[in-house]
Design an enzyme around this catalytic site. Structure first.
Site, short mmCIF file in Angstrom:
data_model
loop_
_atom_site.label_atom_id
_atom_site.label_comp_id
_atom_site.label_asym_id
_atom_site.label_seq_id
_atom_site.Cartn_x
_atom_site.Cartn_y
_atom_site.Cartn_z
N HIS B 100 0.87 -1.18 0.00
CA HIS B 100 0.00 0.00 0.00
C HIS B 100 0.91 1.23 0.00
O HIS B 100 2.00 1.19 0.59
CB HIS B 100 -0.83 0.11 1.27
CG HIS B 100 -1.74 -1.03 1.56
ND1 HIS B 100 -1.32 -2.19 2.14
CD2 HIS B 100 -3.08 -1.16 1.39
CE1 HIS B 100 -2.35 -3.00 2.30
NE2 HIS B 100 -3.43 -2.40 1.85
N ASP B 103 2.23 2.02 3.43
CA ASP B 103 3.18 1.07 4.03
C ASP B 103 4.60 1.56 3.83
O ASP B 103 5.45 1.42 4.72
CB ASP B 103 3.14 -0.30 3.35
CG ASP B 103 1.79 -0.96 3.36
OD1 ASP B 103 0.98 -0.63 4.23
OD2 ASP B 103 1.55 -1.81 2.46
N GLU B 231 -10.56 -7.14 -4.38
CA GLU B 231 -10.36 -8.20 -3.39
C GLU B 231 -11.59 -8.32 -2.51
O GLU B 231 -11.87 -7.42 -1.71
CB GLU B 231 -9.12 -7.86 -2.54
CG GLU B 231 -8.85 -8.88 -1.47
CD GLU B 231 -7.54 -8.61 -0.74
OE1 GLU B 231 -6.61 -8.05 -1.36
OE2 GLU B 231 -7.46 -8.93 0.45
N GLU B 267 -8.60 -13.99 -1.33
CA GLU B 267 -7.85 -14.33 -0.12
C GLU B 267 -8.54 -15.45 0.64
O GLU B 267 -9.74 -15.41 0.86
CB GLU B 267 -7.73 -13.09 0.77
CG GLU B 267 -7.07 -13.40 2.10
CD GLU B 267 -6.84 -12.20 2.98
OE1 GLU B 267 -6.61 -11.09 2.45
OE2 GLU B 267 -6.91 -12.36 4.21
N HIS B 270 -10.53 -14.40 3.74
CA HIS B 270 -11.75 -13.68 3.38
C HIS B 270 -12.81 -14.65 2.87
O HIS B 270 -14.00 -14.48 3.16
CB HIS B 270 -11.45 -12.62 2.31
CG HIS B 270 -10.55 -11.53 2.79
ND1 HIS B 270 -10.17 -10.46 2.00
CD2 HIS B 270 -9.96 -11.31 3.99
CE1 HIS B 270 -9.38 -9.66 2.69
NE2 HIS B 270 -9.23 -10.16 3.89
N ASP B 295 -4.30 -14.04 -2.44
CA ASP B 295 -3.66 -13.72 -1.17
C ASP B 295 -3.61 -15.00 -0.35
O ASP B 295 -4.63 -15.48 0.15
CB ASP B 295 -4.44 -12.62 -0.43
CG ASP B 295 -3.92 -11.23 -0.77
OD1 ASP B 295 -3.17 -11.10 -1.76
OD2 ASP B 295 -4.26 -10.27 -0.06
N ASP B 306 -10.49 -11.85 10.93
CA ASP B 306 -9.42 -12.06 9.96
C ASP B 306 -8.10 -12.26 10.69
O ASP B 306 -7.47 -11.31 11.14
CB ASP B 306 -9.36 -10.76 9.12
CG ASP B 306 -8.76 -10.98 7.75
OD1 ASP B 306 -8.51 -12.13 7.38
OD2 ASP B 306 -8.55 -9.98 7.04
N ASP B 308 -5.36 -13.75 9.39
CA ASP B 308 -4.22 -13.59 8.47
C ASP B 308 -3.01 -14.42 8.89
O ASP B 308 -1.90 -13.91 8.98
CB ASP B 308 -3.82 -12.11 8.40
CG ASP B 308 -4.69 -11.33 7.41
OD1 ASP B 308 -5.47 -11.95 6.67
OD2 ASP B 308 -4.57 -10.09 7.39
N ASP B 338 -0.39 -12.55 2.28
CA ASP B 338 -1.07 -11.55 3.12
C ASP B 338 -1.25 -12.16 4.50
O ASP B 338 -2.35 -12.51 4.92
CB ASP B 338 -2.41 -11.18 2.49
CG ASP B 338 -3.05 -10.01 3.24
OD1 ASP B 338 -2.41 -9.47 4.15
OD2 ASP B 338 -4.18 -9.64 2.90
#
Lengths: 438, 438, 438, 438
Positions: B100, B103, B231, B267, B270, B295, B306, B308, B338
């Site tokens: 991003h 980031d 996404e 993802e 998700h 992802d 989430d 991750d 991710d």
């Protein structure tokens, strides 16, 4: 042959009544926005749960006490059930009903024979409809209970099952047409899959669409002008049902060129099984012109399956009726009680009590929603909240006059953005409460 | 400035290795279907979790021990993080990364100043990319963390926020283009709502589509030819995110004429938050030509948010790689981790260990999937299962030669239907096991 | 009367076998820690799913093709089913089975008559057990299917139903004793509630405990020395089942003085419905001396009901067998396949295939768990992780030598705490993978 | 220093009021069962959400606009927050508050220094309490936010962290005592685990119990007579929290001999995360004498994490207050608003609006519950439903006079059982509605 002579026609007695067999909130003739309550609500009896529901669950056998089910001849029993259905609707003052083909008449050895018996029962229903002026909200076909549908109906890997399903729906359309049904519903049943390891999803979805196109074509051929609906559900009986939720169904209809011919029949318990609120599902469908009819029930959000309870949440009913008012009311659709009495509510009188509970809940919800809509509380707040799109840069955006470059220049030239406004969720929820409990 | 000199470049040592800093399954050059493993997998480092993840959770403060984060000047720190990112990728032999805008460089007082700093960091990245031949899989913009996005970005009720988001994405597209990014991702962030009581869903979705059209237009203008992705995610941070799942996104793309310009970045975590399996989401997208990138992570199906996690389920990775092989491999997309190290895996070495775990998991999954695909076990079973659509009445159905009348006649004339065949789920699952553990 | 003559006894053929009717991992005589595989696993056939499961679901009728069920006389059919059960177990080399009273023999008009028929079938079972040396792992009574249990059995508001349940369990204990059952299970069934609005939870729980005490007393009286078990389940069929999970059951047993007489029979699908991992439930029970027996199946974490699938997850089976090894193996308990073939796996051969899949899964899991246990990978890591409690202040803590004052003084005098160590979750998960796929 | 001078003290204006800064249902002095409303409800302000909540979520930064937080000196800011807290409580007429040690005062370099600053702030609080007569409902310690607690506090694998936690709770007990707190709460925070692969659950639970015993001992030593509470929560922040739900906590308390010293502080959102209704949790605790205090909030059943919303469901509040009335009202406990304004409700006035919404919801719930209790609607139905246990065989059962043999004989001698009665769920739910909306 009557079964409810011990209970007079259910009357509106107002909110102080202690009579279990009276309406506390449902006053059919009360005028709201120039229309009687009953025409806002268009309550419908669900033939399956009410007439053929036995109180079975995955761990238990039938519990329901139905004296009319002691008749041993299946066809005679089916005829008596018709009488019971209409007696119940008359007692409740319900003006609509819905059915699956197999609810009203038992399956026979061959499809031809099944259809013959079906016609026999339909004749009885026709008579009762004429006698009572009760109407058919929609019909449908049961393409999931029989063993032949174990792998789906129009999405079966077995072409013969596709053919059989077509033949069955053909007949279901004919009887719906004969009974002047205002609509016809497709509920996916087993149109979905258990595991992708053995599934050709693309072919199955293509076949599903083919099937619906055939239905549309045949309806035209026989002159059936009722509305077609698809009823979303995310799971159960199959692990993944193709008609997962409103968005999925709308996507499917667009993709296969079926969007002109179908609307949605949305059920509360199916919405929450898809982890959506019911009003999300309604709003999404309504905003896109797809909101057709509603299956009024409620699920238990702490349980993971379709409990099909009679609706008793007034706040939920309020939000549903708010969406209905917002779209200008039902046209072909209505509120069908796709709800079953709890397994422990096994007496025949519980059928009336449960329907009264559901009807009162929705009547109360309608009154509250109507007050909200009349005062435009939520709408006024919305207008204020989104006002920046009615002027200046916001207007340019919605009129598609600007792109990234113009917007970037706009931001670069502005020292500070307009401040955000609070969302006011707590305040709005407390307003709803005030409208609800007065 | 190096931070991992104590660990040599991670090598493939095979499945018996006890070295935590070695690959057990990932052998980048191993040829599979004529292509090296690394080109099947196209692993990508996620800049956010790896470089800026602090180990915060809703109840706890930062835990991560990152010596490079002791640098107090934010811009200097940002530059050093670039070095760390590339050092990590070199150690791991990863050839792609994703980021991003926020980031890689800290936000400043004004957007102009933010963009200036961003360019400064992008220059460092550019240098490192040149030095290492590492490529940008996709870029994106963070339109959710800053307070200004509290009510959404392109779906904000505040037109200035829409404008700001446009300006920010404009820049993000420019730097993605400058870095030769193979794609650009839109993740909804706060494009959704908290309560319908204060939401004009129709206007918000229209604006969302307007925004994406502007992005497409601007990409053309600057000559960015990378792939756009959306996404899907069902919930979190907002109660309801507009990009709920693959079906919802595909519906949206079709409805707003964006289907030619967008694919999906899907993802795992998700998918399961939307109560779908990952392979359902992949299959649906792939069947419709929308599967773009992945992802690669995993969630905890017993938790409702989430998480991750780095992917360590080999059976899941197998099913993902099977879908990738089935669609002929990635074009612009890849496998982006991710994923964040667990809050308790706070040492800098855990970053390597977790990535090794993820890469090995997917390498093992690829090998197993390749064997399955090569032997066509599942495909052969499918062909057999659906064979009735290649002949006779089934062929007529898929060739749209018959309707309800013909199918009804067919059924009426047939004494018995072709029998259904069993679904064989248990057998297919045990086959997968055999392929997995050998 | 044989039904599986077309398939020879299932043999171990190793992991490369393509024979669907062979074991790939289950080699009954393979020695692991000095004990044959079969005695570690103690597989048991579940009479209900396997012999009386019809493939019904809430939306569909029976699908299972069982030629033996064409026998119209219910008692004769029950006797033939006994033969089928033992034929299946012999084919599979299973040495144990489990049943409910009503699985093995159909209910009659009166309890006396039901018991008489039950005895008749028990005699057949007895013969078969003698012939084959197959043993009864546990018996139980079905206190949930019949309409009389609509409001519960021992927790019914109707004292007569409590009495009837007592009479029924009395008989079930007697036949379990007669068949030399190693245990007797209580599964709550409808011991729970639908809504607190009509429930006296305290009285119901007191009555439930009274019932269990009566069972213990009667077992002593008749000399039944088998182990009593309670099987936790959080929901379904009732909204809230009293035996929610291991912790709830252990609490209940302690509170009512039943902890000496009962252990737990823990089921994977029930664990996950309670949002626990299966190994959490096992660990909790084992740590407290309550782990007795296991119902080996698997659920679908994306579905909210009890799917009772045959276990095919090798990683899950590994973690289960790890807990079993950790507690020193089963004593009275075993691995009962409380699993049903999928509704679409309707041929009689699917019964064998599904059991083979389950047995192979657990055999593979056992091998992997045994390697892990032998190498003490996890245990060594644990010792290291908790070593601070074996010396210094940690030792003082676990030996109860210090209180808040001493600990506060200790902290105040210490400049810095010993640093925390990382949790290494990703590394541990990748180790498990290495042990699993080799 | 005042921050709410623009808003006068919130007054009760009745249900028709359109004033957002007025109570519509909460009339503090209204007498219900001889006690003013305020003493039934005992509302408490949660210092953390209200004073230190910043509007952060896992994807976004602070949103809250709090002018008092612009003060840069942390200790000065902490002091001003105390003023704000009391100003808010005075505006709302709230008589209680709750806090964690770290809410009221910022952590310093050393524990000694932290404690010194804490004392400084406590002195300010003491003054304000004296000035306003507002009381401390309970205190607690934050043993989860700081990095040192990454692996737990009293259940940390690091003995030094156990020691540190002891030192911290020692001080928290002292200040709670100094402020005359009516109770002290333990919320597990990170007392749980992320993966069993690295967890010695037995040692951790033993240590947890040791810690609580030390707390009890130290409370005695310093003369603190307040009630100790444990607050159950099933998950978040850790995957599995040891204090999963009421049953788990009660089990733990019994097992470790802590049942005399602890009650439960039960939170609505934690109940539903454990898939229980709040009234299940309350009833279970109350029936066993463990119901102490309540964290009044609400979750979103369609989301899987702790949303801590202000309670606005009147039907839920009714059921909670019904349980409170049923147990005879609070003794040491009260209704603490463990609730945070939505992230988008970021103005300082939203703090008042949200608390008003919550207080009105519970006031309305209390009135409805009081009517229900006064009329004994539910209790009368219960007595009728369970009457069979007050006579004949039922009486023998509850008086433990009969066993399986007697009950079996009773059944064998009886031709037919007493019939079951319907559960009446729909009717009871509609009764609640009538009481609610009038």
């Amino acid at each position: 042959m009557h079964f409810y002579d011990h209970i007079p026609k259910i009357q509106y007695e107002g909110s102080k009544s202690l009579n279990p067999f009276a309406f506390k909130y449902y006053d059919p003739k009360e005028m709201i926005f120039g229309k009687p309550m009953k025409d806002h609500l268009k309550f419908s009896l669900a033939y399956w749960h009410t007439l053929t529901g036995e109180g079975i669950d995955p761990f238990g056998k039938a519990t329901m006490e139905r004296e009319w089910d002691t008749i041993t001849d299946p066809i005679e029993r089916a005829k008596v059930r018709v009488k019971v259905a209409f007696e119940l609707m008359e007692k409740l003052g319900m003006e609509y009903f819905c059915f699956h083909d197999r609810d009203i008449a038992p399956e026979q050895e061959t499809l031809a024979e099944t259809n013959r018996v079906l016609d026999e029962i339909v004749a009885v229903i026709e008579q009762e409809m004429k006698r009572t002026q009760i109407k058919l909200l929609w019909g449908t076909a049961n393409l999931f209970a029989n063993k032949r549908f174990v792998n789906g109906a129009s999405t079966s890997p077995n072409a013969d099952v596709f053919a059989y399903s077509a033949a069955q729906v053909k007949k279901a359309l004919e009887i719906t047409h004969r009974l002047n049904g205002a609509g016809y519903v497709f509920w996916g049943g087993r149109e979905g899959y258990e595991t992708l390891l053995n599934t050709d999803m693309k072919l199955e979805l293509d076949n599903f669409a083919r099937f619906l196109h055939m239905a549309v074509d045949y309806a035209k051929e026989i002159g059936f002008l009722g509305q077609f609906y698809i009823e979303p559900k995310p799971k159960e009986p199959t692990k993944h049902q193709y008609d997962f939720d409103s968005a999925t169904v709308i996507s499917f209809l667009h993709q296969y060129g079926l969007d002109k011919d179908f609307k949605l029949n949305i059920e509360t318990n199916h919405a929450t099984l898809a982890t959506h609120t019911m009003n999300h599902e309604l709003r999404l469908a309504a905003d896109n012109g797809f909101l057709g009819s509603i299956d009024a029930n409620q699920g238990d959000l702490l349980l993971g399956w379709d409990t099909d309870q009679f609706p008793t949440s007034i706040v939920d009913a309020t939000l549903v009726m708010y969406e209905v008012l917002r779209m200008g009311g039902f046209t072909t659709g209505g509120l069908n009680f796709d709800a079953k009495v709890r397994r422990a509510s096994f007496t025949k009188d519980d059928l009336l009590i449960a329907h009264i509970a559901g009807m009162d809940t929705y009547a109360a919800g309608l009154r509250i929603a109507a007050k909200l809509w009349k005062d435009q509380v939520l709408e006024t707040n919305l207008k204020q909240r989104y006002r920046s799109y009615t002027q200046g840069i916001g207007k340019d955006i919605v009129e598609n006059k600007v792109g990234f470059k113009e917007l970037s220049a706009y931001v670069m030239n502005k020292n500070t953005l307009e401040p955000n406004e609070p969302g006011k969720q707590e305040w709005l929820e407390s307003i709803i409460n005030q409208y609800m409990i007065g």
